[in-house]
Scaffold this motif. Structure first.
Motif, PDB file in Angstrom:
ATOM      1  N   LEU A  26      -2.367  -3.361  -6.018  1.00  0.00           N
ATOM      2  CA  LEU A  26      -1.943  -2.624  -4.829  1.00  0.00           C
ATOM      3  C   LEU A  26      -3.110  -1.761  -4.342  1.00  0.00           C
ATOM      4  O   LEU A  26      -4.037  -1.481  -5.093  1.00  0.00           O
ATOM      5  N   LYS A  27      -3.042  -1.340  -3.081  1.00  0.00           N
ATOM      6  CA  LYS A  27      -4.089  -0.430  -2.582  1.00  0.00           C
ATOM      7  C   LYS A  27      -3.466   0.919  -2.249  1.00  0.00           C
ATOM      8  O   LYS A  27      -2.607   1.005  -1.366  1.00  0.00           O
ATOM      9  N   CYS A  28      -3.891   1.941  -2.954  1.00  0.00           N
ATOM     10  CA  CYS A  28      -3.212   3.240  -2.826  1.00  0.00           C
ATOM     11  C   CYS A  28      -4.181   4.409  -2.694  1.00  0.00           C
ATOM     12  O   CYS A  28      -5.303   4.372  -3.206  1.00  0.00           O
ATOM     13  N   PHE A  29      -3.717   5.423  -1.999  1.00  0.00           N
ATOM     14  CA  PHE A  29      -4.311   6.750  -2.086  1.00  0.00           C
ATOM     15  C   PHE A  29      -3.433   7.552  -3.052  1.00  0.00           C
ATOM     16  O   PHE A  29      -2.202   7.484  -2.962  1.00  0.00           O
ATOM     17  N   VAL A  30      -4.077   8.296  -3.949  1.00  0.00           N
ATOM     18  CA  VAL A  30      -3.320   9.062  -4.937  1.00  0.00           C
ATOM     19  C   VAL A  30      -3.849  10.490  -4.972  1.00  0.00           C
ATOM     20  O   VAL A  30      -5.059  10.713  -4.928  1.00  0.00           O
ATOM     21  N   GLY A  31      -2.928  11.442  -5.080  1.00  0.00           N
ATOM     22  CA  GLY A  31      -3.352  12.839  -5.148  1.00  0.00           C
ATOM     23  C   GLY A  31      -2.950  13.526  -6.433  1.00  0.00           C
ATOM     24  O   GLY A  31      -1.789  13.485  -6.838  1.00  0.00           O
ATOM     25  N   ARG A  33       0.849  -1.202   0.000  1.00  0.00           N
ATOM     26  CA  ARG A  33       0.000   0.000   0.000  1.00  0.00           C
ATOM     27  C   ARG A  33       0.876   1.240   0.000  1.00  0.00           C
ATOM     28  O   ARG A  33       1.995   1.222   0.528  1.00  0.00           O
ATOM     29  N   ALA A  34       0.326   2.322  -0.535  1.00  0.00           N
ATOM     30  CA  ALA A  34       1.111   3.557  -0.582  1.00  0.00           C
ATOM     31  C   ALA A  34       0.201   4.767  -0.654  1.00  0.00           C
ATOM     32  O   ALA A  34      -0.962   4.669  -1.065  1.00  0.00           O
ATOM     33  N   ILE A  35       0.744   5.893  -0.228  1.00  0.00           N
ATOM     34  CA  ILE A  35       0.044   7.179  -0.335  1.00  0.00           C
ATOM     35  C   ILE A  35       0.907   8.063  -1.236  1.00  0.00           C
ATOM     36  O   ILE A  35       2.044   8.389  -0.895  1.00  0.00           O
ATOM     37  N   VAL A  36       0.346   8.372  -2.408  1.00  0.00           N
ATOM     38  CA  VAL A  36       1.163   8.794  -3.546  1.00  0.00           C
ATOM     39  C   VAL A  36       0.806  10.205  -4.025  1.00  0.00           C
ATOM     40  O   VAL A  36      -0.372  10.545  -4.149  1.00  0.00           O
ATOM     41  N   PHE A  37       1.818  11.007  -4.325  1.00  0.00           N
ATOM     42  CA  PHE A  37       1.630  12.261  -5.061  1.00  0.00           C
ATOM     43  C   PHE A  37       1.759  11.956  -6.553  1.00  0.00           C
ATOM     44  O   PHE A  37       2.699  11.263  -6.964  1.00  0.00           O
ATOM     45  N   ALA A  38       0.835  12.486  -7.362  1.00  0.00           N
ATOM     46  CA  ALA A  38       1.019  12.446  -8.820  1.00  0.00           C
ATOM     47  C   ALA A  38       1.582  13.810  -9.231  1.00  0.00           C
ATOM     48  O   ALA A  38       2.507  14.307  -8.591  1.00  0.00           O
TER      49      ALA A  38
END
Ligand code: GUN
Ligand code: FE
Length: 420
Positions: A145-150, A121-126
């Motif tokens: 994968l399970k991600c938060f994306v911004g 899992r990851a918390i990601v900046f685009a």
């Protein structure tokens, strides 16, 4: 499904727990039981067991802070500090994601590498580009994968190639959230103002409103001395950097918490507000070393009950392997103790492991440990190259944590689904 091996995870108290040759029983992605093979209930006696023999099984790791578009230039400009590094390398690279063909190629390499890494899992900046951000989210969704994306917001102090007007930033954020609403199972949007210097007061206020109760927010906080001085000039109304975010975007209104990367220079007052607003700190030790940012007071955060996870902060950090970040977190905490504060005792291995698994796991729900009711994120580790002759599992795990780059991963499960 039943998976068997040597289980190593963290307890709620943050100690390392080892269960030799135990079975994890999984129903619809959730752990329903952990026991030895003998203790399996009769109803499961005929189930096939995925037996991984003498392998270690650890929870999937979590990368709390990284920049997908920066994967392409890792290792460059590591002789600079933050603001010069952003202007010289980061902003020109991120500007390229306007070109969707470029984004496709570059994001494919990033998603392949993240899939093969120890992170589930990851918390990601685009970047600020909506189309490329959706493309990245599509690829991450596909990966399992399970991600938060911004989608990043920035309406000031950037280059002509990488900037939005306040209105277009607000507008495209709303449109992006609309697209995300029905498109994904595993991939979630998170509101992402780059940092205070990139976002006008008006933009920050509007993002706070858009965030409302239902979205998280991620950004950067108190990373570098020059950056902090700049924020003071930009926000004379604020009593500190986090207060500047809080005054503009009301950090306490949402059900999904805020994540702030770095917090190297957070003082007692800022720590109080971090705690009060239930902010997760993404500690990025390798990044803090590479950009000469400083040493974050992680022991003080943990003592105050602030939740701390680890971030690779690609490309200010160069390694996607979160265990390398754990090792560097321990190392920096030793220097902090030796040179800065004798009352801040160094981080223990168990604490660093907890910052890679269980603590950030709570951001995602019941994630990051092997207990009933937790999602079954599991890494099957072959540490044979290191530990052929050691049968003490604790020692095997300790060596694996430091030398994980030399080991291999036999399989990777996210919520019970095998993705590698
Ligand atoms: N602060 C604002 N943008 C960035 C970024 O891309 N990386 C890091 N490390 N800090 C930032
Ligand atoms: Fe960052």
């Amino acid at each position: 499904m039943i998976v068997k091996g040597n289980l190593v995870d963290c307890t709620e108290k943050g100690t390392i727990r080892i269960r030799k040759k135990n079975c994890i029983v999984i129903e619809e992605g959730i752990i329903s039981k952990i026991c030895s093979e003998n203790e399996l209930p009769d109803s499961l006696k005929n189930e096939e067991i995925e037996d991984y023999g003498d392998s270690l099984i650890i929870p999937g790791l979590i990368d709390m802070h990284l920049h997908a578009p920066q994967f392409a230039f890792r290792g460059l400009g590591m002789d600079m500090e933050l603001l010069d590094w952003l202007n010289t390398y980061t902003f020109p690279e991120e500007a390229k994601y306007k070109d969707i063909e470029y984004a496709k190629k570059a994001y494919k390499k990033f998603v392949d590498a993240l899939t093969k890494s120890y992170s589930t899992r990851a918390i990601v900046f685009a970047t600020l580009h909506t189309q490329a951000t959706i493309l990245l989210m599509d690829m991450l969704e596909e990966s399992g994968l399970k991600c938060f994306v911004g989608k990043v917001n920035m309406d000031r102090n950037s280059t002509d190639e990488l900037i939005e007007t306040t209105e277009s930033s607000i507008d495209s954020t709303n449109k992006w959230l609309e697209v995300c609403e029905s498109r994904y199972q595993n991939t979630k949007p998170v509101i992402t103002p780059r940092f205070i210097p990139s976002c006008s007061d008006k933009l920050m206020k509007e993002l706070g409103k858009i965030r409302g109760e239902n979205y998280g927010l991620q950004s950067h906080l108190s990373e570098n001395p020059k950056e902090i001085e700049w924020v003071k000039e930009l926000c004379p109304d604020a009593t500190g950097y986090l207060d500047a975010y809080d005054k503009r975007s009301s950090l306490n209104k949402s059900k999904v918490p805020t994540v702030m990367a770095h917090c190297v220079y957070s003082d007692e007052k800022e720590m109080e507000l971090l705690k009060e607003r239930d902010v997760y700190v993404a500690h990025c030790p390798q990044s803090n070393i590479c950009l000469s940012s400083g040493i974050a007071p992680i022991r003080k955060f943990l003592n105050s009950g602030i939740k701390v996870g680890l971030g690779s902060d690609i490309a200010a950090g160069y390694s996607l392997n979160i265990l390398n970040q754990a090792v560097e977190a321990i190392g920096l905490s030793k220097l902090y103790w030796r040179y800065i504060d004798k009352n801040s005792k160094p981080l223990e291995l168990a604490e660093a492991f907890s910052m890679a698994t269980r603590i950030p796991g709570s951001y995602f729900g019941k994630v990051g440990a092997f207990e009933e009711g937790f999602e079954a994120d599991m890494l099957i580790i072959d540490d044979g190259v290191l530990n052929k002759d050691i049968d003490d599992l604790r020692k095997r795990f300790e060596r694996f944590l430091y030398l994980s780059d030399e080991c291999s991963m036999k399989a990777k499960y996210v919520s019970g689904k095998k993705i590698l």
